[in-house]
Enzyme design. Sequence first.
Site, PDB file in Angstrom:
ATOM      1  N   ARG A  11       0.803  -1.219   0.000  1.00 28.79           N
ATOM      2  CA  ARG A  11       0.000   0.000   0.000  1.00 28.79           C
ATOM      3  C   ARG A  11       0.839   1.272   0.000  1.00 28.79           C
ATOM      4  NH1 ARG A  11      -2.769  -3.936   1.771  1.00 28.79           N
ATOM      5  NH2 ARG A  11      -0.816  -4.428   2.748  1.00 28.79           N
ATOM      6  N   THR A  12       1.802   1.343   0.919  1.00 28.39           N
ATOM      7  CA  THR A  12       2.499   2.618   1.099  1.00 28.39           C
ATOM      8  C   THR A  12       3.258   2.992  -0.180  1.00 28.39           C
ATOM      9  OG1 THR A  12       2.675   2.102   3.433  1.00 28.39           O
ATOM     10  CG2 THR A  12       4.033   3.908   2.625  1.00 28.39           C
TER      11      THR A  12
ATOM     12  N   LYS B 232      27.450  -2.938  -2.186  1.00 25.96           N
ATOM     13  CA  LYS B 232      28.917  -2.843  -2.240  1.00 25.96           C
ATOM     14  C   LYS B 232      29.485  -2.170  -0.992  1.00 25.96           C
ATOM     15  CE  LYS B 232      28.920  -2.009  -7.242  1.00 25.96           C
ATOM     16  NZ  LYS B 232      29.154  -0.930  -8.215  1.00 25.96           N
TER      17      LYS B 232
ATOM     18  N   ARG C 126      11.423   3.723   3.398  1.00 21.69           N
ATOM     19  CA  ARG C 126      11.079   2.786   4.476  1.00 21.69           C
ATOM     20  C   ARG C 126      12.313   1.936   4.760  1.00 21.69           C
ATOM     21  NH1 ARG C 126       5.792  -1.038   4.577  1.00 21.69           N
ATOM     22  NH2 ARG C 126       4.939   0.959   5.254  1.00 21.69           N
TER      23      ARG C 126
ATOM     24  N   HIS D 228       5.528   5.831  11.440  1.00 25.92           N
ATOM     25  CA  HIS D 228       4.951   5.681  10.093  1.00 25.92           C
ATOM     26  C   HIS D 228       3.921   6.823   9.960  1.00 25.92           C
ATOM     27  CE1 HIS D 228       3.416   4.126   6.458  1.00 25.92           C
ATOM     28  NE2 HIS D 228       2.984   2.943   6.834  1.00 25.92           N
TER      29      HIS D 228
HETATM   30  C1  NCD Z   1       1.503  -1.109   8.214  1.00 29.83           C
HETATM   31  C2  NCD Z   1       2.985  -0.878   8.369  1.00 29.83           C
HETATM   32  O1  NCD Z   1       3.752  -1.086   7.437  1.00 29.83           O
HETATM   33  O2  NCD Z   1       3.347  -0.478   9.469  1.00 29.83           O
HETATM   34  N1  NCD Z   1       1.095  -1.245   6.892  1.00 29.83           N
HETATM   35  C3  NCD Z   1       0.910  -0.140   6.113  1.00 29.83           C
HETATM   36  O3  NCD Z   1       1.771   0.700   5.961  1.00 29.83           O
HETATM   37  N2  NCD Z   1      -0.289   0.025   5.562  1.00 29.83           N
HETATM   38  C4  NCD Z   1       0.951  -2.136   9.106  1.00 29.83           C
HETATM   39  C5  NCD Z   1       1.579  -3.495   9.147  1.00 29.83           C
HETATM   40  O4  NCD Z   1       2.565  -3.788   8.467  1.00 29.83           O
HETATM   41  O5  NCD Z   1       1.055  -4.304   9.903  1.00 29.83           O
END
Ligand code: NCD
Length: 308
Positions: A59-60, A88, A109, A137
Site C-alpha cells: 500500500r504505502t 557494495k 522505508r 509511520h
Molecule cells: C503497516 C505498516 O507497514 O506499518 N502497513 C501499512 O503501511 N499500511 C501495518 C503493518 O505492516 O502491519
Amino acid sequence: MAALSFKNLLDANQITKEDALTILSLAKEYHDGSLKGKKLWDDCRGNILATLFFEPSTRTRFSFETAMLRLGGQVISLENEETTSIKKGETLADTARIISGYSDMIVMRHPKGHSVASFAEYASVPVINAGDGANQHPTQALVDLYTIFREKGRLENLTIGFMGDLKYSRTVFCLLTVLSHYKNNFIFIAPPSLKISDERKKVLAKQNSNIREVENLDEVIGELDILYATRVQGERFATKEEYDKVKDSYSLSKKDLVKAKKDVIIMHPLPRVNEIHPEVDSLPNAKYFEQAANGVFARMALLSLMKK
Ligand code: NCD
C-alpha cells in the site's frame, strides 16, 4: 496554498493541528475531483519522486507512486537494495546525497528505527518516512485521520478501540499522536504481552485523551465508534516462539460485532493475517479497503504541499 510546518516528515509529532487540517482539506479536494472522473492533475508536474523501500510494502509504496503520477510527476523506485551500491558497502548517508541529485523528494522505508531521520540529515530534498522499524509511520496516520474524517465527519468525541499488537505497531502510535490534537476516548484491547509500552503510554498521558486498557473486545465493543485492528508484527519479535504465542490473539468475526453500534467502523492499516475474518469484509462497517484507497488522496495532498 498554506505551507506545512515541516520540510521533512519523519515523525507524527511534527504534524500540527493546522498541518492536519491543510492536508485533509486538500486530500478531500483531490478525492472529490477523482469521484467526478478527474485522473490527472498538474500540481507536481516536473517533479521526480524517489521511493526507497528497504522493507516490504504494498500500500504505502504503490499509493505514494500512484499519488505522484496522478499529480503529473514521475517516479524512480528501489525495491531491492541487492541491486544498488548499498550491496557494495555504500552508506545510507552517501545514498541520501546521491539520490538527492536525482530526485525532488524521497519516500523511504527501512527496518531500523530512526534510520530515515539519519538519512534525511544528508539529503538535500524533502524526505518522508514511510516506516522505520517499530518506530514511526507518520503518513499512515494521515491516511487514517483522513478516513476517520470522511467516515465520521469529525475527529473528536469519538471512542476508538485499538486492538492487537499495540507494542510494536507503529501505525497505532502515530495515529494516537495526531489524534492528540482532538479530545477522544481511547480503549486499548490487547493481551498483556502486546500492550502498548510504558514509554509510549507516558507520552500519551501528557495529552488530553482518556485511556482505558482491557484484554477482551467483548467488554467494550458496544461503546466503540471505531475499531482499529492491527496485525501482530511478526518481524519485530526477538524469537519465532514469542510470536507464535500471540499471533492468533484476535480474529474478528461477525459474531463479535453483535453488540456493536450500528455505525461502528472497522479500520486496519493492512496487511491483515488472521485479525479480521473475511466474512466481515462485506459488512458496511468494514472500511479497511476504503482506508487503503484513501492513501492515494492523503499522499497526493502531502506530496503537493511538500514539494520544493
Ligand atoms: C503497516 C505498516 O507497514 O506499518 N502497513 C501499512 O503501511 N499500511 C501495518 C503493518 O505492516 O502491519
